[in-house]
Design a protein around this motif. Structure first.
Motif, PDB file in Angstrom:
ATOM      1  N   MET A   1      51.718  31.203  37.319  1.00  0.00           N
ATOM      2  CA  MET A   1      51.025  31.909  36.253  1.00  0.00           C
ATOM      3  C   MET A   1      52.017  32.769  35.490  1.00  0.00           C
ATOM      4  SD  MET A   1      47.607  33.593  37.826  1.00  0.00           S
ATOM      5  CE  MET A   1      46.106  32.901  37.279  1.00  0.00           C
ATOM      6  N   ASN A   2      51.809  32.836  34.228  1.00  0.00           N
ATOM      7  CA  ASN A   2      52.642  33.765  33.475  1.00  0.00           C
ATOM      8  C   ASN A   2      52.094  35.184  33.699  1.00  0.00           C
ATOM      9  OD1 ASN A   2      50.765  34.610  31.376  1.00  0.00           O
ATOM     10  ND2 ASN A   2      50.997  32.558  30.492  1.00  0.00           N
ATOM     11  N   PRO A   3      52.879  36.210  33.375  1.00  0.00           N
ATOM     12  CA  PRO A   3      52.463  37.586  33.663  1.00  0.00           C
ATOM     13  C   PRO A   3      51.127  37.985  33.016  1.00  0.00           C
ATOM     14  CG  PRO A   3      54.808  37.532  33.200  1.00  0.00           C
ATOM     15  CD  PRO A   3      54.277  36.151  32.904  1.00  0.00           C
ATOM     16  N   ASP A   4      50.872  37.532  31.800  1.00  0.00           N
ATOM     17  CA  ASP A   4      49.609  37.891  31.150  1.00  0.00           C
ATOM     18  C   ASP A   4      48.418  37.256  31.865  1.00  0.00           C
ATOM     19  OD1 ASP A   4      50.891  39.457  29.287  1.00  0.00           O
ATOM     20  OD2 ASP A   4      50.964  37.868  27.754  1.00  0.00           O
ATOM     21  N   ASP A   5      48.540  35.995  32.240  1.00  0.00           N
ATOM     22  CA  ASP A   5      47.459  35.318  32.968  1.00  0.00           C
ATOM     23  C   ASP A   5      47.242  35.968  34.328  1.00  0.00           C
ATOM     24  OD1 ASP A   5      47.087  33.570  30.862  1.00  0.00           O
ATOM     25  OD2 ASP A   5      48.198  31.914  31.802  1.00  0.00           O
ATOM     26  N   TYR A   6      48.333  36.346  34.961  1.00  0.00           N
ATOM     27  CA  TYR A   6      48.234  37.008  36.264  1.00  0.00           C
ATOM     28  C   TYR A   6      47.472  38.339  36.141  1.00  0.00           C
ATOM     29  CZ  TYR A   6      49.531  39.319  40.595  1.00  0.00           C
ATOM     30  OH  TYR A   6      49.488  39.990  41.788  1.00  0.00           O
ATOM     31  N   ARG A   7      47.838  39.144  35.145  1.00  0.00           N
ATOM     32  CA  ARG A   7      47.161  40.429  34.927  1.00  0.00           C
ATOM     33  C   ARG A   7      45.671  40.217  34.655  1.00  0.00           C
ATOM     34  NH1 ARG A   7      52.116  41.867  32.930  1.00  0.00           N
ATOM     35  NH2 ARG A   7      51.743  41.185  30.804  1.00  0.00           N
ATOM     36  N   GLU A   8      45.355  39.185  33.874  1.00  0.00           N
ATOM     37  CA  GLU A   8      43.946  38.895  33.576  1.00  0.00           C
ATOM     38  C   GLU A   8      43.213  38.460  34.841  1.00  0.00           C
ATOM     39  OE1 GLU A   8      40.371  38.389  31.399  1.00  0.00           O
ATOM     40  OE2 GLU A   8      42.132  39.674  31.218  1.00  0.00           O
ATOM     41  N   ALA A   9      43.834  37.645  35.665  1.00  0.00           N
ATOM     42  CA  ALA A   9      43.211  37.212  36.918  1.00  0.00           C
ATOM     43  C   ALA A   9      42.951  38.416  37.827  1.00  0.00           C
ATOM     44  CB  ALA A   9      44.087  36.183  37.622  1.00  0.00           C
ATOM     45  N   ILE A  10      43.902  39.313  37.919  1.00  0.00           N
ATOM     46  CA  ILE A  10      43.742  40.515  38.742  1.00  0.00           C
ATOM     47  C   ILE A  10      42.628  41.393  38.176  1.00  0.00           C
ATOM     48  CG2 ILE A  10      44.863  42.675  39.475  1.00  0.00           C
ATOM     49  CD1 ILE A  10      45.734  40.154  41.050  1.00  0.00           C
ATOM     50  N   ARG A  11      42.574  41.534  36.860  1.00  0.00           N
ATOM     51  CA  ARG A  11      41.507  42.328  36.231  1.00  0.00           C
ATOM     52  C   ARG A  11      40.133  41.752  36.567  1.00  0.00           C
ATOM     53  NH1 ARG A  11      37.948  42.213  32.596  1.00  0.00           N
ATOM     54  NH2 ARG A  11      38.509  40.169  31.783  1.00  0.00           N
ATOM     55  N   ILE A  12      40.000  40.439  36.497  1.00  0.00           N
ATOM     56  CA  ILE A  12      38.725  39.789  36.804  1.00  0.00           C
ATOM     57  C   ILE A  12      38.360  39.978  38.279  1.00  0.00           C
ATOM     58  CG2 ILE A  12      37.607  37.521  37.031  1.00  0.00           C
ATOM     59  CD1 ILE A  12      39.095  36.745  34.409  1.00  0.00           C
ATOM     60  N   LEU A  13      39.347  39.805  39.160  1.00  0.00           N
ATOM     61  CA  LEU A  13      39.093  40.003  40.590  1.00  0.00           C
ATOM     62  C   LEU A  13      38.684  41.445  40.899  1.00  0.00           C
ATOM     63  CD1 LEU A  13      41.978  37.888  42.151  1.00  0.00           C
ATOM     64  CD2 LEU A  13      39.524  37.438  42.328  1.00  0.00           C
ATOM     65  N   GLU A  14      39.378  42.402  40.318  1.00  0.00           N
ATOM     66  CA  GLU A  14      39.038  43.808  40.533  1.00  0.00           C
ATOM     67  C   GLU A  14      37.623  44.101  40.057  1.00  0.00           C
ATOM     68  OE1 GLU A  14      42.160  45.891  38.497  1.00  0.00           O
ATOM     69  OE2 GLU A  14      43.459  45.899  40.269  1.00  0.00           O
ATOM     70  N   SER A  15      37.292  43.595  38.877  1.00  0.00           N
ATOM     71  CA  SER A  15      35.953  43.803  38.331  1.00  0.00           C
ATOM     72  C   SER A  15      34.895  43.183  39.239  1.00  0.00           C
ATOM     73  CB  SER A  15      35.873  43.199  36.922  1.00  0.00           C
ATOM     74  OG  SER A  15      34.556  43.247  36.445  1.00  0.00           O
ATOM     75  N   ALA A  16      35.176  41.989  39.735  1.00  0.00           N
ATOM     76  CA  ALA A  16      34.224  41.304  40.616  1.00  0.00           C
ATOM     77  C   ALA A  16      34.023  42.100  41.903  1.00  0.00           C
ATOM     78  CB  ALA A  16      34.712  39.893  40.925  1.00  0.00           C
ATOM     79  N   ILE A  17      35.106  42.584  42.482  1.00  0.00           N
ATOM     80  CA  ILE A  17      35.005  43.357  43.720  1.00  0.00           C
ATOM     81  C   ILE A  17      34.240  44.652  43.479  1.00  0.00           C
ATOM     82  CG2 ILE A  17      36.335  44.684  45.415  1.00  0.00           C
ATOM     83  CD1 ILE A  17      38.481  42.370  45.118  1.00  0.00           C
ATOM     84  N   LEU A  18      34.552  45.346  42.398  1.00  0.00           N
ATOM     85  CA  LEU A  18      33.848  46.592  42.087  1.00  0.00           C
ATOM     86  C   LEU A  18      32.365  46.360  41.819  1.00  0.00           C
ATOM     87  CD1 LEU A  18      36.517  48.377  39.882  1.00  0.00           C
ATOM     88  CD2 LEU A  18      35.835  48.963  42.230  1.00  0.00           C
ATOM     89  N   SER A  19      32.018  45.163  41.376  1.00  0.00           N
ATOM     90  CA  SER A  19      30.614  44.851  41.094  1.00  0.00           C
ATOM     91  C   SER A  19      29.753  44.841  42.348  1.00  0.00           C
ATOM     92  CB  SER A  19      30.502  43.499  40.390  1.00  0.00           C
ATOM     93  OG  SER A  19      31.038  43.588  39.092  1.00  0.00           O
ATOM     94  N   THR A  20      30.374  44.780  43.523  1.00  0.00           N
ATOM     95  CA  THR A  20      29.590  44.839  44.755  1.00  0.00           C
ATOM     96  C   THR A  20      29.132  46.266  45.057  1.00  0.00           C
ATOM     97  OG1 THR A  20      31.525  45.085  46.191  1.00  0.00           O
ATOM     98  CG2 THR A  20      30.771  42.825  45.731  1.00  0.00           C
ATOM     99  N   ASP A  21      29.637  47.240  44.323  1.00  0.00           N
ATOM    100  CA  ASP A  21      29.184  48.623  44.450  1.00  0.00           C
ATOM    101  C   ASP A  21      27.809  48.715  43.772  1.00  0.00           C
ATOM    102  OD1 ASP A  21      28.638  51.358  43.987  1.00  0.00           O
ATOM    103  OD2 ASP A  21      30.765  51.839  43.826  1.00  0.00           O
ATOM    104  N   LEU A  22      26.804  49.142  44.508  1.00  0.00           N
ATOM    105  CA  LEU A  22      25.448  49.164  43.957  1.00  0.00           C
ATOM    106  C   LEU A  22      25.303  50.142  42.791  1.00  0.00           C
ATOM    107  CD1 LEU A  22      23.278  48.677  47.153  1.00  0.00           C
ATOM    108  CD2 LEU A  22      23.837  47.015  45.371  1.00  0.00           C
ATOM    109  N   ALA A  23      26.155  51.143  42.717  1.00  0.00           N
ATOM    110  CA  ALA A  23      26.110  52.049  41.564  1.00  0.00           C
ATOM    111  C   ALA A  23      26.445  51.275  40.286  1.00  0.00           C
ATOM    112  CB  ALA A  23      27.069  53.215  41.760  1.00  0.00           C
ATOM    113  N   ILE A  24      27.403  50.359  40.389  1.00  0.00           N
ATOM    114  CA  ILE A  24      27.765  49.515  39.246  1.00  0.00           C
ATOM    115  C   ILE A  24      26.611  48.574  38.910  1.00  0.00           C
ATOM    116  CG2 ILE A  24      29.388  47.761  38.396  1.00  0.00           C
ATOM    117  CD1 ILE A  24      30.732  50.486  38.792  1.00  0.00           C
TER     118      ILE A  24
END
Length: 163
Positions: A1-24
């Motif tokens: 992955m190029n650096p931009d794609d990698y950053r986007e993948a990490i952003r999506i993963l972080e968002s997905a993980i944070l979505s398991t927080d019921l406050a979100i």
């Protein structure tokens, strides 16, 4: 992955993980429900994709509630056992009274708490997904059967273990 794609993948993963927080979940669910109620079937822009992904993460995170009764009941007992241990630590180390769901002294209220959890979190999201994609109706119907069993227990009745 190029650096931009990698950053986007990490952003999506972080968002997905944070979505398991019921406050979100509670912050975002009304937006999702409105889209589904309007008949939204295209999830092609980033905002809608993120919203859908977050709701799917919640649905997956609480999916034990839709499993057959004996499995779901065992998972609930394991989760509450963990909550009670945390509550014990809060009472012992922090000298604070834990919230009801983490308070071992309120373990007899587990069935009532499960009904509230199902009504407040699980059924709304599963009903929306069943409306959006009818093949997901078994999640809503399994959750309803388990809700009925928890309700029976909260009333001192026997659950229907064959459901």
């Amino acid at each position: 992955m190029n650096p931009d794609d990698y950053r986007e993948a990490i952003r999506i993963l972080e968002s997905a993980i944070l979505s398991t927080d019921l406050a979100i979940y509670f912050k975002k669910r009304n937006d999702f429900f409105k889209l589904v109620e309007k008949g939204e079937h295209t999830w092609d822009n980033e905002e809608k994709k993120g919203l859908l992904r977050g709701m799917l993460m919640t649905a997956c995170d609480v999916s034990a509630i839709a499993k057959p009764w004996r499995v779901q009941q065992k998972v609930a007992e394991l989760v509450f056992s963990e909550f009670f241990e945390q509550g014990d630590l809060e009472r012992e180390k922090l000298k604070e009274e834990p919230m009801a769901m983490m308070d071992r002294k309120k373990k007899d209220e587990l069935p009532k708490m499960q009904v509230g959890f199902i009504d407040g979190i699980c059924m709304p999201v599963y009903k929306m997904f069943a409306e959006l994609w009818p093949d997901l109706k078994p999640l809503a119907s399994g959750t309803q059967l388990n809700r009925d069993n928890w309700q029976a227990l909260s009333e001192g009745k026997e659950p229907n273990v064959w459901k």
